[in-house]
Write a protein that holds these residues in place. Structure first.
Motif, PDB file in Angstrom:
ATOM      1  N   THR A   9     -72.951 -30.499 -25.172  1.00 14.11           N
ATOM      2  CA  THR A   9     -71.624 -30.027 -25.570  1.00 14.11           C
ATOM      3  C   THR A   9     -71.740 -28.741 -26.377  1.00 14.11           C
ATOM      4  N   ASP A  11     -70.964 -27.927 -29.481  1.00 16.55           N
ATOM      5  CA  ASP A  11     -69.748 -27.531 -30.192  1.00 16.55           C
ATOM      6  C   ASP A  11     -70.077 -26.860 -31.520  1.00 16.55           C
ATOM      7  N   ASP A  38     -64.494 -29.347 -21.406  1.00 12.68           N
ATOM      8  CA  ASP A  38     -63.583 -29.954 -22.379  1.00 12.68           C
ATOM      9  C   ASP A  38     -63.037 -31.274 -21.847  1.00 12.68           C
ATOM     10  N   LEU A  47     -63.416 -31.419 -31.033  1.00 13.48           N
ATOM     11  CA  LEU A  47     -64.037 -30.146 -30.682  1.00 13.48           C
ATOM     12  C   LEU A  47     -63.477 -29.017 -31.540  1.00 13.48           C
ATOM     13  N   GLU A  51     -64.464 -24.805 -24.184  1.00 10.75           N
ATOM     14  CA  GLU A  51     -65.641 -24.744 -23.314  1.00 10.75           C
ATOM     15  C   GLU A  51     -66.152 -23.324 -23.087  1.00 10.75           C
ATOM     16  N   ARG A  54     -67.893 -22.122 -26.265  1.00  7.31           N
ATOM     17  CA  ARG A  54     -69.190 -22.783 -26.383  1.00  7.31           C
ATOM     18  C   ARG A  54     -70.196 -22.193 -25.398  1.00  7.31           C
TER      19      ARG A  54
END
Length: 130
Positions: A9, A11, A38, A47, A51, A54
């Motif tokens: 992920t 994040d 996401d 989050l 996305e 990131r």
């Protein structure tokens, strides 16, 4: 050329992520990092970054050759498109290595190694978030 695939992920970037990506990059010639979409992140409400943000952050890291968004569907599609020789898993990723290997070999049609990267277990996005 040996392609290594890492995923996550990402994040809140922290030293544990950097360690995971550095060790993954050392295993091959090209490191492709798959960023969780996401829509597929269970902790979506937690989050901090979307996305694309990131993906951009991970792409900027030195060990990363390519950062791409994962499939909206399933990981099978992403593995087939990436066509890795090695898939790395972080110490805290709950995937079973043998199951990942079986799925990856079915997706790619060739042998795929799966390696778990350990180290820096004190760092976790969940702990930092809390």
């Amino acid at each position: 050329m040996t392609t290594v695939m890492a995923q996550g992920t990402f994040d809140i970037l922290h030293p544990g992520h950097l360690h995971y990506l550095q060790k993954s990059a050392q295993l091959g010639d090209k490191l492709v990092v798959i960023i969780s979409r996401d829509s597929r992140v269970k902790e979506k409400k937690g989050l901090h970054f979307n996305e694309e943000e990131r993906r951009e952050m991970v792409q900027a890291l030195k060990p990363v050759d390519q950062a791409v968004l994962g499939s909206e569907g399933d990981i099978y599609t992403t593995v087939k498109e990436t066509d890795p020789d090695i898939i790395t898993l972080g110490y805290d990723q709950k995937h079973d290595e043998k199951e990942v290997q079986k799925m990856a070999e079915k997706a790619t049609g060739h042998k795929v190694q799966v390696k778990r990267i350990s180290g820096l277990e004190n760092y976790s996005s969940s702990n930092i978030r809390n």
